[in-house]
Motif scaffolding. Structure first.
Motif, PDB file in Angstrom:
ATOM      1  N   TYR B   6      48.977  57.549  31.700  1.00  0.00           N
ATOM      2  CA  TYR B   6      48.775  57.000  33.042  1.00  0.00           C
ATOM      3  C   TYR B   6      49.417  55.616  33.142  1.00  0.00           C
ATOM      4  O   TYR B   6      49.405  54.859  32.169  1.00  0.00           O
ATOM      5  CB  TYR B   6      47.279  56.846  33.319  1.00  0.00           C
ATOM      6  N   PHE B   7      49.879  55.303  34.334  1.00  0.00           N
ATOM      7  CA  PHE B   7      50.518  54.003  34.533  1.00  0.00           C
ATOM      8  C   PHE B   7      50.025  53.345  35.820  1.00  0.00           C
ATOM      9  O   PHE B   7      49.586  54.015  36.742  1.00  0.00           O
ATOM     10  CB  PHE B   7      52.044  54.152  34.561  1.00  0.00           C
ATOM     11  N   ALA B  52      56.564  63.213  34.574  1.00  0.00           N
ATOM     12  CA  ALA B  52      57.518  63.242  33.472  1.00  0.00           C
ATOM     13  C   ALA B  52      56.914  64.118  32.389  1.00  0.00           C
ATOM     14  O   ALA B  52      55.728  63.989  32.072  1.00  0.00           O
ATOM     15  CB  ALA B  52      57.769  61.844  32.929  1.00  0.00           C
ATOM     16  N   GLY B  71      53.482  62.529  31.818  1.00  0.00           N
ATOM     17  CA  GLY B  71      53.373  61.188  32.390  1.00  0.00           C
ATOM     18  C   GLY B  71      53.077  61.300  33.882  1.00  0.00           C
ATOM     19  O   GLY B  71      53.746  62.045  34.578  1.00  0.00           O
ATOM     20  N   LEU B  73      53.360  59.206  37.022  1.00  0.00           N
ATOM     21  CA  LEU B  73      54.121  58.003  37.335  1.00  0.00           C
ATOM     22  C   LEU B  73      54.056  57.679  38.817  1.00  0.00           C
ATOM     23  O   LEU B  73      54.721  58.330  39.635  1.00  0.00           O
ATOM     24  CB  LEU B  73      55.582  58.190  36.912  1.00  0.00           C
ATOM     25  N   PRO B  74      53.271  56.673  39.192  1.00  0.00           N
ATOM     26  CA  PRO B  74      53.320  56.216  40.590  1.00  0.00           C
ATOM     27  C   PRO B  74      54.761  55.799  40.921  1.00  0.00           C
ATOM     28  O   PRO B  74      55.564  55.544  40.015  1.00  0.00           O
ATOM     29  CB  PRO B  74      52.390  54.998  40.594  1.00  0.00           C
ATOM     30  N   ALA B  75      55.077  55.741  42.214  1.00  0.00           N
ATOM     31  CA  ALA B  75      56.406  55.284  42.617  1.00  0.00           C
ATOM     32  C   ALA B  75      56.712  53.977  41.887  1.00  0.00           C
ATOM     33  O   ALA B  75      55.868  53.088  41.805  1.00  0.00           O
ATOM     34  CB  ALA B  75      56.444  55.078  44.131  1.00  0.00           C
ATOM     35  N   VAL B  76      57.911  53.878  41.349  1.00  0.00           N
ATOM     36  CA  VAL B  76      58.211  52.772  40.440  1.00  0.00           C
ATOM     37  C   VAL B  76      58.500  51.495  41.219  1.00  0.00           C
ATOM     38  O   VAL B  76      58.797  51.518  42.415  1.00  0.00           O
ATOM     39  CB  VAL B  76      59.379  53.129  39.499  1.00  0.00           C
TER      40      VAL B  76
END
Lengths: 168, 79
Positions: B6-7, B52, B71, B73-76
């Protein structure tokens, strides 16, 4: 987030993800060469304001090693798409103060138009495809920036019911 | 087991950087995300994150097998 990648060479270009301050002169020197007629440079820097709020500092995090792979894809593809050029991208993680450099991109080419266009495209791709996120810290709170959205951040990473650890 | 990482705001919600998830045969990135999103900590998540699989961007229909890393991944927002 103590990862400090080695410089990764790719088609004459390089990518690097660091936690220490970026040495811009070194990034430029890494693409310079006798065949260069132009070097275009982009620096992303930490602004003191976001949507009218005063920013205290930023925190960057990345999904490694995916972020390095995505940076390498950019460095590899731009010369194919834009013409002869050598690209270096260095991105910093961790806590950054106002005015510090978060990303440095240098593109060297025999000709200025290629260098300028490829450099402009490089930062656009970094902002779209590389898994790196910034958290803006304000007085009394912080938000994650996620594309065009802003999500309140939990101080120290602890949420109700979670087994959170203090990251600060 | 699939390791989910998670990020950004999703890690805040998860309360940890990763979890290990048991997935049924044929599970996809999207189906595992839907299962995670149904948990109380993830109530109110507005948009589906990017996926991902094993460190490469993947579509929602990417099939997961034991040992994979997913993964979320919220919008980077680098740069």
């Amino acid at each position: 987030m103590s990862q400090e990648s080695d410089t990764l060479q790719d088609g004459g270009g390089s990518v690097r993800i660091v936690t220490a301050p970026i040495d811009v002169a070194r990034v430029i020197a890494s693409v310079a060469g006798p065949e260069s007629g132009a070097i275009s440079v982009f620096l992303g820097t930490v602004r003191e304001e976001s949507l009218g709020q005063r920013v205290l500092f930023l925190e960057y995090e990345a999904y490694l090693p995916m972020a390095e792979h995505e940076l390498r894809a950019i460095v590899r593809l731009l010369p194919v798409e834009f013409g002869p050029s050598r690209v270096a991208i260095e991105h910093r993680l961790g806590r950054l103060e106002i005015g510090e450099t978060s990303v440095a991109i240098a593109v060297a080419s025999p000709h200025r138009r290629v260098a300028i266009a490829a450099c402009a495209e490089a930062i656009e791709r970094v902002k779209k495809t590389v898994p790196i996120w910034k958290k803006e810290h304000f007085e009394g709170g912080a938000v994650w920036i996620e594309g065009d959205a802003r999500s309140p951040a939990v101080r120290g990473g602890v949420v109700a019911g979670g087994g959170g650890r203090d990251r600060d | 087991m699939v390791r989910v990482v998670y990020f950004a705001s999703l890690r805040d919600r998860a309360g940890s950087a990763s979890t290990e998830e048991v997935v049924p045969p044929g599970a996809t990135a999207a189906s595992l995300w839907e299962a995670i999103r149904s948990r109380p900590a993830f109530q109110g998540v507005a948009s589906r994150p990017g996926f991902a699989v094993n460190g490469a961007w993947a579509g929602p229909d990417a099939v997961l097998v034991d040992g994979d890393e997913l993964g979320l991944l919220p919008a980077v927002s680098g740069g």
